[in-house]
Design a protein around this motif. Structure first.
Motif, PDB file in Angstrom:
ATOM      1  N   VAL A 113      43.968  44.736  41.001  1.00 25.46           N
ATOM      2  CA  VAL A 113      43.537  43.141  40.480  1.00 25.46           C
ATOM      3  C   VAL A 113      44.832  42.753  39.063  1.00 25.46           C
ATOM      4  CG1 VAL A 113      42.182  42.886  38.238  1.00 25.46           C
ATOM      5  CG2 VAL A 113      41.922  44.662  39.957  1.00 25.46           C
ATOM      6  N   ARG A 114      45.686  43.700  38.530  1.00 21.66           N
ATOM      7  CA  ARG A 114      47.007  42.545  38.362  1.00 21.66           C
ATOM      8  C   ARG A 114      48.326  41.945  39.034  1.00 21.66           C
ATOM      9  NH1 ARG A 114      51.241  46.815  35.988  1.00 21.66           N
ATOM     10  NH2 ARG A 114      52.170  46.174  37.686  1.00 21.66           N
ATOM     11  N   GLY A 115      47.896  42.735  40.732  1.00 21.02           N
ATOM     12  CA  GLY A 115      48.757  41.910  41.624  1.00 21.02           C
ATOM     13  C   GLY A 115      48.264  39.607  41.318  1.00 21.02           C
ATOM     14  N   VAL A 116      46.120  40.099  41.862  1.00 23.74           N
ATOM     15  CA  VAL A 116      45.633  39.450  41.694  1.00 23.74           C
ATOM     16  C   VAL A 116      45.344  38.106  41.022  1.00 23.74           C
ATOM     17  CG1 VAL A 116      43.318  38.609  42.158  1.00 23.74           C
ATOM     18  CG2 VAL A 116      43.742  40.626  43.500  1.00 23.74           C
ATOM     19  N   LEU A 117      45.318  38.695  40.077  1.00 24.60           N
ATOM     20  CA  LEU A 117      45.689  37.575  38.796  1.00 24.60           C
ATOM     21  C   LEU A 117      47.025  37.168  38.689  1.00 24.60           C
ATOM     22  CD1 LEU A 117      43.155  39.434  36.238  1.00 24.60           C
ATOM     23  CD2 LEU A 117      42.798  37.957  37.300  1.00 24.60           C
ATOM     24  N   TYR A 118      47.891  37.549  38.830  1.00 23.32           N
ATOM     25  CA  TYR A 118      49.320  37.405  38.864  1.00 23.32           C
ATOM     26  C   TYR A 118      49.607  35.932  39.752  1.00 23.32           C
ATOM     27  CZ  TYR A 118      53.979  37.043  37.749  1.00 23.32           C
ATOM     28  OH  TYR A 118      55.088  36.615  37.213  1.00 23.32           O
ATOM     29  N   LEU A 135      41.659  43.829  29.494  1.00 22.57           N
ATOM     30  CA  LEU A 135      40.974  44.509  30.335  1.00 22.57           C
ATOM     31  C   LEU A 135      41.806  45.806  31.458  1.00 22.57           C
ATOM     32  CD1 LEU A 135      37.887  41.108  31.646  1.00 22.57           C
ATOM     33  CD2 LEU A 135      37.726  43.620  30.746  1.00 22.57           C
ATOM     34  N   LEU A 136      42.897  45.726  31.307  1.00 22.02           N
ATOM     35  CA  LEU A 136      43.435  45.752  32.098  1.00 22.02           C
ATOM     36  C   LEU A 136      44.580  46.469  31.788  1.00 22.02           C
ATOM     37  CD1 LEU A 136      45.249  42.867  34.883  1.00 22.02           C
ATOM     38  CD2 LEU A 136      43.264  44.236  35.202  1.00 22.02           C
ATOM     39  N   CYS A 194      38.211  38.229  39.701  1.00 20.00           N
ATOM     40  CA  CYS A 194      39.414  38.267  40.750  1.00 20.00           C
ATOM     41  C   CYS A 194      38.421  37.673  42.116  1.00 20.00           C
ATOM     42  CB  CYS A 194      38.612  39.494  41.230  1.00 20.00           C
ATOM     43  SG  CYS A 194      39.985  41.151  41.046  1.00 20.00           S
ATOM     44  N   VAL A 253      55.705  44.807  34.461  1.00 21.02           N
ATOM     45  CA  VAL A 253      55.612  45.408  33.510  1.00 21.02           C
ATOM     46  C   VAL A 253      56.544  46.179  32.544  1.00 21.02           C
ATOM     47  CG1 VAL A 253      53.957  45.924  31.987  1.00 21.02           C
ATOM     48  CG2 VAL A 253      53.001  45.046  34.235  1.00 21.02           C
ATOM     49  N   THR A 263      46.562  47.972  39.808  1.00 18.46           N
ATOM     50  CA  THR A 263      47.115  47.357  40.318  1.00 18.46           C
ATOM     51  C   THR A 263      47.011  46.081  41.251  1.00 18.46           C
ATOM     52  OG1 THR A 263      48.504  49.515  40.549  1.00 18.46           O
ATOM     53  CG2 THR A 263      50.045  48.009  40.635  1.00 18.46           C
ATOM     54  N   LEU A 316      50.558  42.608  28.669  1.00 21.93           N
ATOM     55  CA  LEU A 316      50.231  43.545  29.295  1.00 21.93           C
ATOM     56  C   LEU A 316      51.690  44.400  28.681  1.00 21.93           C
ATOM     57  CD1 LEU A 316      49.324  43.834  33.058  1.00 21.93           C
ATOM     58  CD2 LEU A 316      48.150  44.985  30.756  1.00 21.93           C
ATOM     59  N   TYR A 342      57.791  39.525  45.769  1.00 21.70           N
ATOM     60  CA  TYR A 342      56.553  40.396  44.593  1.00 21.70           C
ATOM     61  C   TYR A 342      56.653  41.676  44.662  1.00 21.70           C
ATOM     62  CZ  TYR A 342      52.833  40.046  42.209  1.00 21.70           C
ATOM     63  OH  TYR A 342      51.867  40.906  40.723  1.00 21.70           O
ATOM     64  N   PHE A 386      32.294  46.796  33.164  1.00 19.01           N
ATOM     65  CA  PHE A 386      33.558  46.671  32.999  1.00 19.01           C
ATOM     66  C   PHE A 386      33.760  46.410  34.770  1.00 19.01           C
ATOM     67  CE2 PHE A 386      37.857  48.439  33.766  1.00 19.01           C
ATOM     68  CZ  PHE A 386      38.659  47.309  33.398  1.00 19.01           C
ATOM     69  N   TYR A 387      32.864  46.836  36.083  1.00 18.62           N
ATOM     70  CA  TYR A 387      33.680  46.864  37.030  1.00 18.62           C
ATOM     71  C   TYR A 387      33.599  44.750  37.325  1.00 18.62           C
ATOM     72  CZ  TYR A 387      36.160  50.843  38.479  1.00 18.62           C
ATOM     73  OH  TYR A 387      37.374  51.578  38.223  1.00 18.62           O
ATOM     74  N   LYS A 447      43.207  48.896  30.320  1.00 12.89           N
ATOM     75  CA  LYS A 447      42.125  49.967  30.309  1.00 12.89           C
ATOM     76  C   LYS A 447      42.606  50.677  32.297  1.00 12.89           C
ATOM     77  CE  LYS A 447      38.670  49.503  28.187  1.00 12.89           C
ATOM     78  NZ  LYS A 447      38.016  48.435  27.886  1.00 12.89           N
ATOM     79  N   GLN A 475      57.341  44.476  42.314  1.00 10.94           N
ATOM     80  CA  GLN A 475      56.344  44.548  41.440  1.00 10.94           C
ATOM     81  C   GLN A 475      56.325  45.616  40.268  1.00 10.94           C
ATOM     82  OE1 GLN A 475      52.865  44.695  41.715  1.00 10.94           O
ATOM     83  NE2 GLN A 475      52.632  46.576  42.755  1.00 10.94           N
ATOM     84  N   TRP A 488      39.426  34.133  41.112  1.00 13.25           N
ATOM     85  CA  TRP A 488      40.658  33.784  41.348  1.00 13.25           C
ATOM     86  C   TRP A 488      41.124  34.435  42.800  1.00 13.25           C
ATOM     87  CZ3 TRP A 488      41.121  33.744  36.852  1.00 13.25           C
ATOM     88  CH2 TRP A 488      41.595  33.156  35.708  1.00 13.25           C
ATOM     89  N   LEU A 489      40.727  34.335  43.591  1.00 13.93           N
ATOM     90  CA  LEU A 489      41.152  34.082  45.437  1.00 13.93           C
ATOM     91  C   LEU A 489      40.306  33.578  45.023  1.00 13.93           C
ATOM     92  CD1 LEU A 489      41.288  38.250  45.690  1.00 13.93           C
ATOM     93  CD2 LEU A 489      42.831  36.275  45.987  1.00 13.93           C
ATOM     94  N   ILE A 531      35.463  42.614  36.010  1.00 12.03           N
ATOM     95  CA  ILE A 531      37.449  42.445  36.898  1.00 12.03           C
ATOM     96  C   ILE A 531      36.842  41.400  38.532  1.00 12.03           C
ATOM     97  CG2 ILE A 531      38.366  43.846  38.386  1.00 12.03           C
ATOM     98  CD1 ILE A 531      39.295  44.319  35.580  1.00 12.03           C
ATOM     99  N   PHE A 536      42.470  52.027  35.404  1.00 12.56           N
ATOM    100  CA  PHE A 536      40.993  52.300  36.622  1.00 12.56           C
ATOM    101  C   PHE A 536      41.774  52.205  37.988  1.00 12.56           C
ATOM    102  CE2 PHE A 536      41.104  48.254  35.411  1.00 12.56           C
ATOM    103  CZ  PHE A 536      41.417  47.374  36.715  1.00 12.56           C
ATOM    104  N   ILE A 537      40.475  52.402  38.859  1.00 18.31           N
ATOM    105  CA  ILE A 537      40.801  52.441  39.868  1.00 18.31           C
ATOM    106  C   ILE A 537      41.538  50.887  40.712  1.00 18.31           C
ATOM    107  CG2 ILE A 537      40.148  53.164  42.237  1.00 18.31           C
ATOM    108  CD1 ILE A 537      38.293  55.108  41.130  1.00 18.31           C
ATOM    109  N   LEU A 591      42.441  39.139  29.182  1.00 17.60           N
ATOM    110  CA  LEU A 591      42.928  40.180  30.710  1.00 17.60           C
ATOM    111  C   LEU A 591      43.659  41.192  30.427  1.00 17.60           C
ATOM    112  CD1 LEU A 591      43.375  36.806  32.610  1.00 17.60           C
ATOM    113  CD2 LEU A 591      41.059  37.786  32.556  1.00 17.60           C
TER     114      LEU A 591
END
Lengths: 276, 277
Positions: B91-96, B80-81, A20, A267, B89, B165, A259, A12-13, B83, A263, A23-24, A16, B85-86, B77
């Motif tokens: 990761v959500r920021g990065v994808l957005y 995944l988000l 990232c 959500v 927020t 989400l 943002y 999972f990690y 769940k 933010q 995306w970055l 992720i 996990f540490i 996505l």
């Protein structure tokens, strides 16, 4: 059992992290380029660090690209359009959610139809209208256009938010002697903070990034907003990518601040849009 | 409510109706005469304009890609988000994050990722020695439109993701837990509980994505401006081209009303659902 859980955690990690990175990557590329000299950029492989950080790019970009002028213009438009727009939208949404109005659903549907109208089809008529009332080449005119375009979505989100607030709260307010206006400002608006934060982000973004109307309604170069100014700068600088990247990073800062500040509710605020 | 109505009428409704009026006229702009041609502009677009056929085909491809690829990626996505996990927020920021950039910036960054000599894509290909995969994505009419789509995916996927989400958080935990206790595996929980609970959200995501897919403009404009050889035009870019480059205001207005007509098909169920009690 535990090992499989650990394993799936690791998978999972990794997933992720890969996401990232993907995306970055484009942004890393922009940042790295912005601190290179032009020679370094064309010499080196793309994802390398330059010999020394070339901060001068940011200064040159800001000066030559008139970044601060454009940012001030955009900020003015946004500071006018966003709060006023949200106020107008929530007042209207309040009427839909709480007041007895004639054919409420029909009128609401009429507002929603606005979401399907392509902005491009409004360009010419709005331009003619704005010329008639003398608002061409003014930031107020541009801000009014942005408010108008945002109205359908804003009303939809705010109406959803107001409707999810229990009516008992209103009744309690009424017992305490609130009139409609107090009910709106003291009871409903504070409860709708998440939805409002979402709208602040989205509407600030669209003011900051809007290209079409801005390029048509504002022709004076000293009044240009960020996207138009940036496009002009791209045209002038062509291949000096480090400078362009520096300019891009500079104009991203204000949106990033908005943002990050709003933010927290993002959500949650969106649920107004999905629940209806 | 009145202020909203006044602004809405003067900025959106009246101009839109005026453009409908224009679509029945031949008008070269400025002070030139508006000549009434009835449905002449529409007939001309459908029978003579070969670029229009390309544009409508492209728009169709774009809509299908958006509804299938973008929406699925966004849903994955979001799952995944959803769940805990540490760093969630972050990761959500990065994808957005890409969503906050303007079309102009996206266009610039990606034009340059695809740039054949110095671009990111070809450099990485060179680094891992796969020279045969080198390609000028934007210059080739066969690939340029899809290349733009990839950029748009990167740009836009955050938006439906956040909607999903929000929808996922409204799914009651008890429901999935109860299903798990009853021995449902993950897939069963997903297809039997989560998806049906997301029905509302799905509906909204599909509708909003459809609308924005049909209106796609900025990113195409900055990356290729409809080229090479008009192959990447969409209805919106074609409309602006007809209006501003060729000064065919009537034709431009007609194209925009064709778009509105297509959108109506989708928006009517959407609006009637949203405005229901």
């Amino acid at each position: 059992m535990r090992t499989t859980k650990k394993l799936s955690g690791a998978v999972f990690y990794t997933l992720i992290i890969i996401l990232c990175i993907l995306w970055l990557l484009p942004m890393v590329f922009v940042v790295l380029t912005s601190i290179k000299t032009n020679v370094e950029f064309y010499d080196n492989a793309l994802l390398t660090l330059p010999a020394s950080v070339n901060w001068a790019n940011f200064i040159t970009a800001a000066r030559r690209g008139k970044v601060f002028l454009y940012m001030r213009n955009s900020l003015f438009v946004a500071l006018f359009a966003v709060p006023l727009g949200i106020l107008v939208q929530s007042m209207c949404a309040f009427a839909f959610a709480r007041l007895d109005i004639w054919k409420s659903n029909g009128v609401f549907a009429f507002f929603l139809f606005g979401m399907m109208i392509p902005m491009q089809s409004l360009l010419i008529p709005v331009n003619i209208g704005m010329t008639k009332v003398g608002l061409v080449n003014t930031h107020i005119g541009l801000a009014l256009v942005y408010i108008g375009i945002q109205i359908p979505f804003g009303i939809m989100v705010m109406r959803g938010a107001f409707r999810s607030i229990p009516v008992e709260l209103d009744e309690a307010g009424r017992l305490d002697g609130c009139n409609n206006i107090q009910l709106f400002t003291r009871v409903l608006l504070p409860c709708a903070k998440p939805a409002m934060s979402t709208l602040v982000i989205l509407q600030f973004l669209s003011c900051w990034n809007e290209l079409l109307f801005s390029s048509l309604l504002v022709t004076k170069s000293s009044l240009r907003t960020v996207p138009v100014g940036l496009l002009t700068f791209f045209g002038e600088q062509g291949t000096e990518y480090p400078l362009l990247c520096a300019a891009v990073l500079e104009i991203v800062i204000p949106v990033l601040i908005v943002y990050l500040v709003f933010q927290r509710y993002f959500v949650e605020g969106m649920s107004g849009a999905v629940k209806g | 409510m009145l202020p909203a109505l006044v602004i809405y009428l003067s900025i959106v409704v009246v101009p839109a109706l005026y453009s409908l009026y224009l679509s029945f006229h031949r008008w070269r702009g400025g002070s030139s005469q508006k000549v009434f041609v009835g449905i002449g502009n529409y007939v001309q677009i459908f029978t003579q304009d070969s670029t229009f056929r390309i544009a409508i085909k492209n728009n169709l491809i774009w809509v299908v890609l958006t509804l299938i690829v973008t929406v699925s990626v966004a849903l994955i996505l979001a799952l995944l988000l959803n769940k805990r996990f540490i760093g969630r927020t972050a990761v959500r920021g990065v994808l957005y994050f890409p969503y906050i950039l303007s079309g102009v910036v996206i266009g610039m960054i990606w034009t340059w990722i695809y740039q054949p000599q110095y671009g990111l894509y070809n450099s990485i290909i060179k680094m891992i020695n796969l020279e045969s995969f080198k390609h000028s994505w934007l210059a080739d009419p066969k690939t340029s439109f899809y290349a733009i789509y990839v950029a748009a995916l990167w740009h836009n996927v955050g938006q439906p993701m956040v909607l999903f989400l929000a929808g996922l958080q409204a799914v009651p935990k008890e429901l999935t837990e109860a299903a798990e206790i009853d021995g449902a595996n993950r897939f069963q929980v997903f297809f039997r509980i989560t998806i049906p609970q997301l029905k509302e959200t799905m509906f909204i995501v599909y509708a909003t994505q459809f609308i924005s897919a049909l209106k796609v403009y900025d990113i195409v404009k900055t990356m290729t401006n409809g080229g090479p050889a008009e192959s990447t035009n969409t209805l919106a870019t074609l409309m602006v081209r007809q209006t501003f480059d060729f000064a065919n205001f009537g034709v431009g207005a007609a194209i925009s009303w064709i778009m509105i007509a297509i959108l109506l098909i989708v928006i009517i169920p959407y609006v009637s659902k949203m405005s229901k009690e």
